[in-house]
Design a protein around this motif. Structure first.
Motif, PDB file in Angstrom:
ATOM      1  N   HIS A 155       8.582   0.915   5.524  1.00  0.00           N
ATOM      2  CA  HIS A 155       7.177   1.261   5.336  1.00  0.00           C
ATOM      3  C   HIS A 155       6.424   0.110   4.670  1.00  0.00           C
ATOM      4  CE1 HIS A 155       9.199   5.187   5.429  1.00  0.00           C
ATOM      5  NE2 HIS A 155       8.033   5.808   5.554  1.00  0.00           N
ATOM      6  N   ILE A 156       5.360  -0.343   5.293  1.00  0.00           N
ATOM      7  CA  ILE A 156       4.334  -1.108   4.574  1.00  0.00           C
ATOM      8  C   ILE A 156       3.143  -0.163   4.528  1.00  0.00           C
ATOM      9  CG2 ILE A 156       2.968  -3.206   4.453  1.00  0.00           C
ATOM     10  CD1 ILE A 156       5.040  -4.618   6.135  1.00  0.00           C
ATOM     11  N   THR A 157       3.056   0.571   3.457  1.00  0.00           N
ATOM     12  CA  THR A 157       2.149   1.714   3.416  1.00  0.00           C
ATOM     13  C   THR A 157       1.373   1.751   2.112  1.00  0.00           C
ATOM     14  OG1 THR A 157       2.003   4.091   3.907  1.00  0.00           O
ATOM     15  CG2 THR A 157       3.801   3.377   2.457  1.00  0.00           C
ATOM     16  N   ASN A 158       0.507   2.737   1.974  1.00  0.00           N
ATOM     17  CA  ASN A 158      -0.416   2.747   0.843  1.00  0.00           C
ATOM     18  C   ASN A 158       0.179   3.409  -0.395  1.00  0.00           C
ATOM     19  OD1 ASN A 158      -1.601   5.685   0.627  1.00  0.00           O
ATOM     20  ND2 ASN A 158      -1.565   5.225   2.807  1.00  0.00           N
ATOM     21  N   PHE A 159      -0.385   3.041  -1.545  1.00  0.00           N
ATOM     22  CA  PHE A 159       0.123   3.534  -2.828  1.00  0.00           C
ATOM     23  C   PHE A 159       0.000   5.050  -2.968  1.00  0.00           C
ATOM     24  CE2 PHE A 159      -1.129  -0.886  -4.232  1.00  0.00           C
ATOM     25  CZ  PHE A 159       0.166  -1.332  -4.430  1.00  0.00           C
ATOM     26  N   VAL A 160      -0.978   5.650  -2.305  1.00  0.00           N
ATOM     27  CA  VAL A 160      -1.212   7.093  -2.450  1.00  0.00           C
ATOM     28  C   VAL A 160      -0.025   7.902  -1.957  1.00  0.00           C
ATOM     29  CG1 VAL A 160      -2.710   9.004  -1.751  1.00  0.00           C
ATOM     30  CG2 VAL A 160      -3.711   6.769  -2.260  1.00  0.00           C
ATOM     31  N   VAL A 161       0.629   7.430  -0.886  1.00  0.00           N
ATOM     32  CA  VAL A 161       1.623   8.269  -0.207  1.00  0.00           C
ATOM     33  C   VAL A 161       3.055   7.765  -0.309  1.00  0.00           C
ATOM     34  CG1 VAL A 161      -0.112   9.014   1.464  1.00  0.00           C
ATOM     35  CG2 VAL A 161       1.393   7.088   2.023  1.00  0.00           C
ATOM     36  N   MET A 162       3.296   6.674  -1.008  1.00  0.00           N
ATOM     37  CA  MET A 162       4.639   6.081  -0.971  1.00  0.00           C
ATOM     38  C   MET A 162       5.741   7.073  -1.345  1.00  0.00           C
ATOM     39  SD  MET A 162       4.459   2.179  -2.336  1.00  0.00           S
ATOM     40  CE  MET A 162       3.531   0.905  -1.455  1.00  0.00           C
TER      41      MET A 162
END
Length: 274
Positions: A29-36
């Motif tokens: 995942h290169i994903t956002n801080f809200v959903v990690m």
């Protein structure tokens, strides 16, 4: 018009569920801080393995040992886009599927242009977004507020089909009815529950579900449907166990962890649109 139930596709989903548990694919995942945290836990619930790595110095190495790559620019910075490009190019070299969640496309120029750049420079496998985000990437503005889709899109089926045909992507617009196309087939999923809108990150979680299944099959349309359907069936089953949003979130992961092939076969509402 009565829709045709896609029984052939539904019957394949339990096989993929077992394959995920057997192979335990690594999902980068290169994903956002809200959903990690939520997407990491969701990956584990399915039986796969999560890793969250976005530093440009390590993304090529990390994606090299993964079976799927998620790009989610929800908490966007230009440096993260560079990491996504670098990871995505390595994934393309290795034949690893890329699932793009274009969070907030259409809300600001940075978000729209960044997602368009990812689509241009990378061979994305699946584009999974809400109807407003998908429409914005096709040139329709004013359909996204923050990161949420607003308003109705009357010709969504045609937009999805046209986008998939012209781009070669699997395009999935999720909402009250999910519409997915690979440029040839178009299917609808009518599973899900309204409580999915009461907690943040459920769209991002559904993207993770898609990646988990695309990691174990070459039929990315089937992988996309398997991820969305199992996630949404779990939401239907979790809702009666909950008294509010937070208990619903807990129940959602618990139900998904215990989801059976019989649940999928009996509850799936996947239909061919054409």
């Amino acid at each position: 018009m009565e829709l045709k139930l896609a029984r052939d596709l539904i019957e394949e989903i339990p096989h993929l569920m077992a394959k995920v548990k057997e192979e335990k694919p690594l999902i980068h995942h290169i994903t956002n801080f809200v959903v990690m945290n939520d997407t990491a836990n969701l990956t584990l619930v399915y039986g796969a393995l999560p890793v969250m790595a976005h530093a440009i110095e390590e993304v090529e190495e990390m994606v090299g040992i993964a079976q799927a790559l998620i790009l989610n620019p929800g908490t966007l910075t230009p440096s993260w886009v560079e990491s996504m490009i670098k990871a995505g190019k390595r994934a393309n070299e290795l034949g690893i599927p890329i699932i793009l969640d274009p969070v907030g496309a259409g809300a600001t120029r940075l978000r729209t242009e960044s997602n368009l750049r990812l689509l241009k420079e990378l061979k994305v496998t699946v584009l999974r977004g809400n109807p407003g985000e998908i429409a914005a990437l096709m040139g329709n503005s004013g359909l996204v507020k923050g990161v949420e889709s607003v308003g109705k899109i009357s010709n969504l089926e045609d937009i999805i089909y046209k986008f998939a045909t012209s781009s070669g992507l699997i395009v999935a617009a999720t909402g009250e009815r999910d519409i997915i196309s690979d440029g040839e087939r178009i299917v609808a999923i009518d599973n899900g529950h309204s409580w999915l809108r009461t907690i943040t990150g459920t769209g991002c979680m559904s993207t993770t579900a898609v990646a988990v299944f695309c990691a174990v099959t070459d039929d990315s349309l089937l992988g996309t449907m398997a991820g969305l359907t199992t996630f949404e069936i779990a939401a239907e089953m979790a809702a009666p166990k909950a008294i509010g949003p937070q208990s619903f979130k807990v129940a959602l992961l618990d139900v998904l962890y215990n989801l059976t092939p019989e649940d999928v076969i009996n509850r799936s509402k996947i239909y061919y649109l054409r």
